[in-house]
Scaffold this motif. Sequence first.
Motif, mmCIF file in Angstrom:
data_model
loop_
_atom_site.group_PDB
_atom_site.id
_atom_site.type_symbol
_atom_site.label_atom_id
_atom_site.label_comp_id
_atom_site.label_asym_id
_atom_site.label_seq_id
_atom_site.Cartn_x
_atom_site.Cartn_y
_atom_site.Cartn_z
ATOM 1 N N TYR A 1 23.574 34.291 -6.865
ATOM 2 C CA TYR A 1 22.059 35.000 -7.829
ATOM 3 C C TYR A 1 22.213 36.434 -7.434
ATOM 4 C CZ TYR A 1 21.068 30.264 -8.543
ATOM 5 O OH TYR A 1 21.461 28.907 -8.872
ATOM 6 N N TYR A 2 22.093 36.321 -8.494
ATOM 7 C CA TYR A 2 21.226 38.170 -8.817
ATOM 8 C C TYR A 2 19.453 37.643 -9.793
ATOM 9 C CZ TYR A 2 19.406 42.651 -9.152
ATOM 10 O OH TYR A 2 18.431 44.203 -9.483
ATOM 11 N N GLY A 3 18.413 37.537 -8.897
ATOM 12 C CA GLY A 3 17.274 37.666 -9.001
ATOM 13 C C GLY A 3 17.552 35.880 -7.782
ATOM 14 N N ASP A 4 15.856 35.356 -7.984
ATOM 15 C CA ASP A 4 15.890 34.425 -6.177
ATOM 16 C C ASP A 4 15.075 33.185 -7.312
ATOM 17 O OD1 ASP A 4 13.527 34.777 -7.983
ATOM 18 O OD2 ASP A 4 12.159 35.384 -5.659
ATOM 19 N N ASP A 5 16.075 33.046 -9.020
ATOM 20 C CA ASP A 5 15.519 31.874 -9.226
ATOM 21 C C ASP A 5 14.820 31.386 -9.039
ATOM 22 O OD1 ASP A 5 16.820 29.881 -10.635
ATOM 23 O OD2 ASP A 5 17.927 28.793 -9.601
ATOM 24 N N ASP A 6 13.215 31.531 -9.363
ATOM 25 C CA ASP A 6 11.954 30.828 -8.669
ATOM 26 C C ASP A 6 10.961 30.343 -9.818
ATOM 27 O OD1 ASP A 6 11.616 33.725 -8.929
ATOM 28 O OD2 ASP A 6 10.434 33.484 -7.685
ATOM 29 N N GLY A 7 11.703 30.881 -11.469
ATOM 30 C CA GLY A 7 11.189 30.268 -12.250
ATOM 31 C C GLY A 7 9.793 32.162 -12.693
ATOM 32 N N PHE A 8 10.730 32.971 -13.200
ATOM 33 C CA PHE A 8 9.853 34.242 -12.577
ATOM 34 C C PHE A 8 7.949 34.392 -11.645
ATOM 35 C CE2 PHE A 8 11.339 32.386 -17.240
ATOM 36 C CZ PHE A 8 11.749 33.422 -16.908
ATOM 37 N N GLY A 9 8.893 33.527 -10.656
ATOM 38 C CA GLY A 9 7.758 33.300 -9.751
ATOM 39 C C GLY A 9 6.153 32.737 -9.844
ATOM 40 N N VAL A 10 6.263 31.809 -10.878
ATOM 41 C CA VAL A 10 5.297 30.889 -11.400
ATOM 42 C C VAL A 10 6.233 29.610 -11.737
ATOM 43 C CG1 VAL A 10 3.819 32.500 -12.437
ATOM 44 C CG2 VAL A 10 5.212 31.544 -13.894
ATOM 45 N N GLY A 11 7.413 29.281 -11.200
ATOM 46 C CA GLY A 11 8.068 27.931 -12.024
ATOM 47 C C GLY A 11 7.893 27.119 -12.827
ATOM 48 N N LYS A 12 8.173 28.247 -13.269
ATOM 49 C CA LYS A 12 8.464 28.024 -15.174
ATOM 50 C C LYS A 12 10.048 28.392 -15.615
ATOM 51 C CE LYS A 12 4.663 28.042 -16.761
ATOM 52 N NZ LYS A 12 3.735 27.042 -17.341
ATOM 53 N N PHE A 13 10.905 27.306 -15.413
ATOM 54 C CA PHE A 13 13.154 27.230 -15.427
ATOM 55 C C PHE A 13 13.300 27.353 -16.418
ATOM 56 C CE2 PHE A 13 11.547 26.732 -11.097
ATOM 57 C CZ PHE A 13 11.151 27.022 -9.908
ATOM 58 N N ALA A 14 12.475 26.051 -17.199
ATOM 59 C CA ALA A 14 13.391 24.681 -18.558
ATOM 60 C C ALA A 14 13.162 25.811 -19.512
ATOM 61 C CB ALA A 14 12.543 23.948 -18.498
ATOM 62 N N THR A 15 14.004 26.159 -20.719
ATOM 63 C CA THR A 15 13.575 26.851 -21.989
ATOM 64 C C THR A 15 12.466 25.423 -22.659
ATOM 65 O OG1 THR A 15 16.286 26.791 -22.302
ATOM 66 C CG2 THR A 15 15.023 26.296 -23.980
ATOM 67 N N GLY A 16 12.291 26.948 -23.422
ATOM 68 C CA GLY A 16 11.033 26.133 -24.063
ATOM 69 C C GLY A 16 9.449 26.262 -23.141
ATOM 70 N N GLU A 17 9.522 26.509 -21.494
ATOM 71 C CA GLU A 17 8.180 26.515 -21.048
ATOM 72 C C GLU A 17 7.979 28.083 -21.229
ATOM 73 O OE1 GLU A 17 7.516 24.435 -17.399
ATOM 74 O OE2 GLU A 17 9.755 25.862 -17.244
ATOM 75 N N VAL A 18 6.865 28.815 -20.814
ATOM 76 C CA VAL A 18 5.952 30.015 -21.937
ATOM 77 C C VAL A 18 5.104 30.644 -20.238
ATOM 78 C CG1 VAL A 18 3.895 30.859 -22.878
ATOM 79 C CG2 VAL A 18 5.318 29.179 -23.842
ATOM 80 N N ILE A 19 5.584 32.086 -20.704
ATOM 81 C CA ILE A 19 5.036 32.933 -19.499
ATOM 82 C C ILE A 19 4.296 33.947 -19.704
ATOM 83 C CG2 ILE A 19 7.531 32.769 -18.407
ATOM 84 C CD1 ILE A 19 8.179 35.348 -18.622
ATOM 85 N N ASP A 20 3.583 34.828 -19.273
ATOM 86 C CA ASP A 20 2.561 35.780 -19.371
ATOM 87 C C ASP A 20 3.952 36.934 -18.754
ATOM 88 O OD1 ASP A 20 1.404 38.086 -19.630
ATOM 89 O OD2 ASP A 20 -0.076 37.352 -18.370
ATOM 90 N N PRO A 21 5.025 37.952 -20.309
ATOM 91 C CA PRO A 21 5.286 38.254 -19.702
ATOM 92 C C PRO A 21 5.100 40.137 -19.078
ATOM 93 C CG PRO A 21 5.211 38.906 -22.065
ATOM 94 C CD PRO A 21 4.417 37.575 -21.236
#
Length: 257
Positions: free
Chosen positions: A31-51
């Motif tokens: 991995y490049y990056g820690d695979d933590d879902g943007f630090g907020v546990g958002k892993f799956a396609t369709g989930e929403v983050i605050d960019p």
Amino acid sequence: MSFPRLLRRAAATALACALPVSAGAATITVYYGDDDGFGVGKFATGEVIDPLTSQADGSDAPLTDTRLIADDCGVIACAAPPFAPTGGFPVFSTEGVVTFARLTMRMGAFDRGPNPFDGPNRLVLDGLAVPDQFFTYFSSLDTNEVRVVNYVLPQEFFPLLADGTVSLAGTHISNDTASGSFQVDMIALTITSEPPPPPADVPPPAPMALMASALGLLGLTALRRPRRARAQVRAQVSAQGAAQGRAQARARRDGGR
């Protein structure tokens, strides 16, 4: 065991010895990056983050889990940088010959529209650009949704992956001009490799040669069996004759008394 059964077993053994035996493929994911879902546990396609909200800390790979958009383009919204890492993946090891490689990338609020801020987007692995087709699997809508894309790499990437060092230098990704910020959570490489083949000067045994050897041994065994049987009969006849001779001699001695 009957001769036909011995023949069948020898033939099967010869063929089994002649077939190539694989030590088994090995698959790893780096991995490049820690695979933590943007630090907020958002892993799956369709989930929403605050960019706009960065979750990066000292343990994150550079430019992951943080607000991204483009180089300085004279607009307040462009204050954040593009995704342009200069490092690469952690060093890894393969079994020898790479036979399969898959690229996985998770981005949030990324818009692959036709007008990126800084020109065409590109993802580069050890100096070789991933085909542009890769970006077409991301959304072209201006949303804050997460997208996870899996892409099977062409074979020309395999030699680059075999040495266990992969640089991302040359990668440059920015959002579409009409869109806002985005984030990258991680990039992953899943690599399958197998041990190298044996040296060319040690050829594997030929199937027909093995079978011929096995059949030759069985034929020799079959020829020896009648000879042993005849020898046993002769020995028995000789023993019986000797016994009869001794009996007759005793009878003559007894009759003369």
